[in-house]
Scaffold this motif. Structure first.
Motif, PDB file in Angstrom:
ATOM      1  N   LEU A 201       0.865  -1.172   0.000  1.00  0.00           N
ATOM      2  CA  LEU A 201       0.000   0.000   0.000  1.00  0.00           C
ATOM      3  C   LEU A 201       0.905   1.225   0.000  1.00  0.00           C
ATOM      4  CD1 LEU A 201      -3.067   0.680   0.384  1.00  0.00           C
ATOM      5  CD2 LEU A 201      -2.579   0.798   2.816  1.00  0.00           C
TER       6      LEU A 201
ATOM      7  N   ALA B 269      -1.769  -1.395  -4.019  1.00  0.00           N
ATOM      8  CA  ALA B 269      -2.927  -0.524  -3.796  1.00  0.00           C
ATOM      9  C   ALA B 269      -2.430   0.876  -3.451  1.00  0.00           C
ATOM     10  CB  ALA B 269      -3.791  -1.070  -2.666  1.00  0.00           C
TER      11      ALA B 269
ATOM     12  N   TRP C 200      -7.034   4.837  -0.608  1.00  0.00           N
ATOM     13  CA  TRP C 200      -7.652   3.720  -1.320  1.00  0.00           C
ATOM     14  C   TRP C 200      -9.141   3.959  -1.526  1.00  0.00           C
ATOM     15  CZ3 TRP C 200      -5.776   3.228   3.713  1.00  0.00           C
ATOM     16  CH2 TRP C 200      -6.753   3.128   4.703  1.00  0.00           C
TER      17      TRP C 200
ATOM     18  N   LEU D  92     -10.259  -1.968  -2.359  1.00  0.00           N
ATOM     19  CA  LEU D  92      -9.376  -2.581  -1.369  1.00  0.00           C
ATOM     20  C   LEU D  92      -9.999  -3.862  -0.809  1.00  0.00           C
ATOM     21  CD1 LEU D  92      -6.731  -2.363   0.231  1.00  0.00           C
ATOM     22  CD2 LEU D  92      -8.007  -1.082   1.961  1.00  0.00           C
TER      23      LEU D  92
END
Length: 182
Positions: free
Chosen positions: A87, A109, A113, A118
């Motif tokens: 992330l 990701a 997000w 997600l």
């Protein structure tokens, strides 16, 4: 199989937000949410990976002391079957390539997000992990049937998948258990 997710990020607010999102959005038919463990310190998370299997491991890319790529590469050594996600708020192509090549991540990701994206990625990761575990169990059964493994070895492998810490007990020459410092 109980679904377990690990999240590592140095920002406590991010950890709390992700845990809350997963707990509310990913309830199964019986109302159970996955177990979500959060860590702001990557070294503590690596210790926990020695004790328990996680279907999905999510890490922030940029953390002090250890990058997300370094953490996920170490996590891959401990739990190669776990689905690994990174992330990041930084859209650096070199970082993404390094994460894929070095840590074997399956998903990248962005921060911030989109909730449903997600959750979808995490759900997909849990399904991939469960299929991997089912395949491993079938392979163990096949090896047992072909005589390639003893029943004891097959049972030990099955137990290791469920409770990794219990099969890594260190014994002293006199038979006592050696306790590692925590």
């Amino acid at each position: 199989m109980k679904q377990q997710i690990m999240i590592v990020d140095d920002e406590v607010n991010i950890l709390n937000a992700m845990k809350r999102l997963i707990s509310y959005s990913m309830k199964s038919d019986d109302g159970q949410a996955p177990v979500v463990e959060v860590f702001s310190e990557p070294h503590l998370a690596l210790r926990r990976l020695e004790e328990m299997h996680f279907g999905v491991i999510i890490s922030d890319y940029k953390m002090p002391g250890m990058s997300g790529v370094e953490f996920l590469a170490a996590a891959r050594e401990i739990q190669p079957d776990s689905f690994r996600m990174i992330l990041s708020g930084y859209a650096d192509l070199n970082a993404i390539v390094a994460a894929v090549n070095v840590a074997g991540i399956q998903r990248f990701a962005a921060k911030p997000w989109v909730d449903h994206e997600l959750i979808s990625a995490i759900s997909e990761g849990l399904k991939i992990y469960e299929l991997s575990m089912e395949n491993r169990a079938l392979l163990n059964e096949l090896q047992l049937a072909k005589g390639g493994a003893s029943p004891h070895d097959a049972e030990l492998k099955r137990f290791e998948l469920q409770e990794p810490a219990l099969t890594r007990i260190n014994f002293a020459p006199d038979g006592s258990i050696i306790m590692d410092d925590l």
